[in-house]
Design a protein around this motif. Structure first.
Motif, short mmCIF file in Angstrom:
data_model
loop_
_atom_site.label_atom_id
_atom_site.label_comp_id
_atom_site.label_asym_id
_atom_site.label_seq_id
_atom_site.Cartn_x
_atom_site.Cartn_y
_atom_site.Cartn_z
N ALA A 186 0.82 -1.21 0.00
CA ALA A 186 0.00 0.00 0.00
C ALA A 186 0.85 1.27 0.00
O ALA A 186 0.52 2.24 -0.69
N VAL A 187 1.96 1.27 0.74
CA VAL A 187 2.80 2.48 0.80
C VAL A 187 3.75 2.57 -0.39
O VAL A 187 4.47 3.56 -0.54
N GLY A 188 3.76 1.54 -1.24
CA GLY A 188 4.59 1.57 -2.45
C GLY A 188 5.96 0.98 -2.28
O GLY A 188 6.81 1.09 -3.17
N LEU A 189 6.20 0.32 -1.14
CA LEU A 189 7.52 -0.26 -0.88
C LEU A 189 7.83 -1.36 -1.90
O LEU A 189 6.99 -2.20 -2.19
N ARG A 190 9.02 -1.31 -2.42
CA ARG A 190 9.50 -2.33 -3.34
C ARG A 190 11.02 -2.35 -3.30
O ARG A 190 11.63 -1.45 -2.73
N SER A 191 11.61 -3.33 -3.89
CA SER A 191 13.07 -3.44 -3.89
C SER A 191 13.67 -2.17 -4.51
O SER A 191 13.33 -1.79 -5.61
N VAL B 135 5.18 9.94 1.66
CA VAL B 135 3.97 9.13 1.87
C VAL B 135 3.35 9.53 3.19
O VAL B 135 4.04 9.65 4.21
N VAL B 136 2.04 9.72 3.21
CA VAL B 136 1.30 9.95 4.44
C VAL B 136 0.41 8.74 4.70
O VAL B 136 -0.30 8.26 3.80
N TYR B 137 0.46 8.23 5.93
CA TYR B 137 -0.29 7.04 6.31
C TYR B 137 -1.31 7.43 7.37
O TYR B 137 -0.96 8.04 8.38
N LEU B 138 -2.57 7.08 7.15
CA LEU B 138 -3.65 7.41 8.07
C LEU B 138 -4.38 6.13 8.48
O LEU B 138 -4.78 5.34 7.64
N ASP B 139 -4.55 5.96 9.77
CA ASP B 139 -5.31 4.83 10.30
C ASP B 139 -6.21 5.33 11.43
O ASP B 139 -5.98 5.04 12.60
N ASP C 254 -6.95 2.09 1.31
CA ASP C 254 -7.35 2.97 0.22
C ASP C 254 -6.16 3.86 -0.13
O ASP C 254 -5.61 4.54 0.74
N ILE C 255 -5.78 3.86 -1.39
CA ILE C 255 -4.55 4.54 -1.82
C ILE C 255 -4.90 5.68 -2.77
O ILE C 255 -5.56 5.48 -3.80
N TYR C 256 -4.47 6.87 -2.39
CA TYR C 256 -4.68 8.08 -3.20
C TYR C 256 -3.34 8.51 -3.77
O TYR C 256 -2.48 9.01 -3.05
N THR C 257 -3.13 8.26 -5.05
CA THR C 257 -1.82 8.50 -5.65
C THR C 257 -1.74 9.90 -6.26
O THR C 257 -2.74 10.46 -6.70
N LYS C 258 -0.52 10.45 -6.26
CA LYS C 258 -0.25 11.74 -6.90
C LYS C 258 0.83 11.61 -7.97
O LYS C 258 0.63 11.94 -9.12
N HIS C 259 2.00 11.11 -7.57
CA HIS C 259 3.09 10.85 -8.50
C HIS C 259 3.45 9.36 -8.42
O HIS C 259 3.39 8.77 -7.34
N GLY C 260 3.83 8.78 -9.52
CA GLY C 260 4.20 7.38 -9.54
C GLY C 260 5.47 7.15 -8.73
O GLY C 260 6.39 7.97 -8.75
N VAL C 261 5.51 6.00 -8.03
CA VAL C 261 6.70 5.67 -7.25
C VAL C 261 7.77 5.13 -8.20
O VAL C 261 7.44 4.50 -9.23
N PRO C 262 9.04 5.36 -7.89
CA PRO C 262 10.11 4.82 -8.75
C PRO C 262 10.06 3.30 -8.82
O PRO C 262 9.71 2.64 -7.84
N GLY C 263 10.39 2.75 -9.95
CA GLY C 263 10.39 1.32 -10.06
C GLY C 263 10.66 0.85 -11.46
O GLY C 263 10.86 1.63 -12.37
#
Length: 267
Positions: free
Chosen positions: A90-95, A182-186, A258-267
């Motif tokens: 959800a937060v966009g974490l990847r290698s 990234v902003v995380y809300l719970d 629920d993910i609200y995207t603005k700019h694509g994450v690098p990958g």
């Protein structure tokens, strides 16, 4: 005047620290008293080796505390599924991409710890002063344990608790536009249906925090302040926050992101 909370010491050697906490939070200090023997207030903070939030009375559920070293989080750190976990996706974490994250509703810090263990730098906000103290105590014990455990030391270095603020929405609104990756809300959601055993252990916590009635006020400033995305954790059947449809949603075992995207994450 009755109080919703009081402070107790777990043993004689903790009296000074408990009195200091009492003065800081403005709740009465009852002395060295087991929570099970307290009858005049619904919950207490017990100052011992660990800071514990306890419901009072002889039939009360177990205590709530922040434990980043042992228990469920230690098991999840080792066997939780790594980057395949829904919160990581959800937060966009990847290698090769480990975003800095502002957890604006940190609570007991569980998701923050998981993300820090996976390689992200986490800054936590918590507006409730009692939960803030539980978090601060948990981080203190994590850093003590980190002195003897290099793996924990790396995680501890990635976690920080920002100064106490009474409004996460106001704090977010003061940040420059697109300054937070990234902003995380719970936000806390009103419980529904049957109460499970796990939830019963959290009775004191839910009684303390209640539902976040101002949760809707968080989304707009979060979307302005974030650069890559804002992630909102919700129960599976809950409506979208402010009824704003996200770019996409990911379902976990007990909820969804629920993910609200603005700019694509690098990958």
């Amino acid at each position: 005047m009755s109080h919703p909370m009081a402070i107790v010491a777990a043993a004689l050697e903790y009296i000074s620290a408990a009195e200091e906490l009492s003065a800081q939070l403005g709740y009465p200090f009852l002395g060295v008293v087991p929570p099970s023997e307290v009858i005049d207030v619904p919950q207490v903070l017990s100052r011992g080796d660990q800071l514990r939030l306890c419901a009072t009375g002889r039939k009360a559920a177990g205590p709530v505390l922040v434990d980043f070293v042992g228990g469920a989080l230690a098991h999840r750190r080792r066997y939780g599924g790594g980057k395949a976990q829904p919160v990581a996706k959800a937060v966009g974490l990847r290698s090769g991409f480990y975003p800095k994250i502002l957890d604006a509703t940190a609570g007991l810090g569980r998701d923050a710890f998981v993300l820090a263990a996976l390689g992200c730098e986490i800054h936590m906000l918590e507006r409730n002063p009692v939960v803030f103290e539980l978090l601060r105590d948990g981080l203190h014990r994590l850093r003590l344990a980190a002195m003897e455990d290099r793996e924990l030391a790396v995680i501890a270095e990635r976690m920080s608790l920002l100064g106490h603020c009474s409004s996460a929405a106001d704090w977010l609104g003061q940040q420059p536009e697109e300054s937070l990756p990234v902003v995380y809300l719970d936000p806390m959601f009103p419980p529904r249906g049957k109460v499970t055993k796990v939830k019963k252990e959290m009775v004191a916590f839910h009684h303390l925090v209640g539902a976040d009635e101002d949760a809707a006020a968080l989304l707009a400033p979060a979307l302005t302040a974030c650069y890559y995305r804002t992630v909102v954790k919700r129960p599976k059947l809950a409506p979208y926050l402010t009824e704003k449809k996200p770019s996409l949603s990911l379902e976990g075992k007990s909820g969804r992101f629920d993910i609200y995207t603005k700019h694509g994450v690098p990958g």
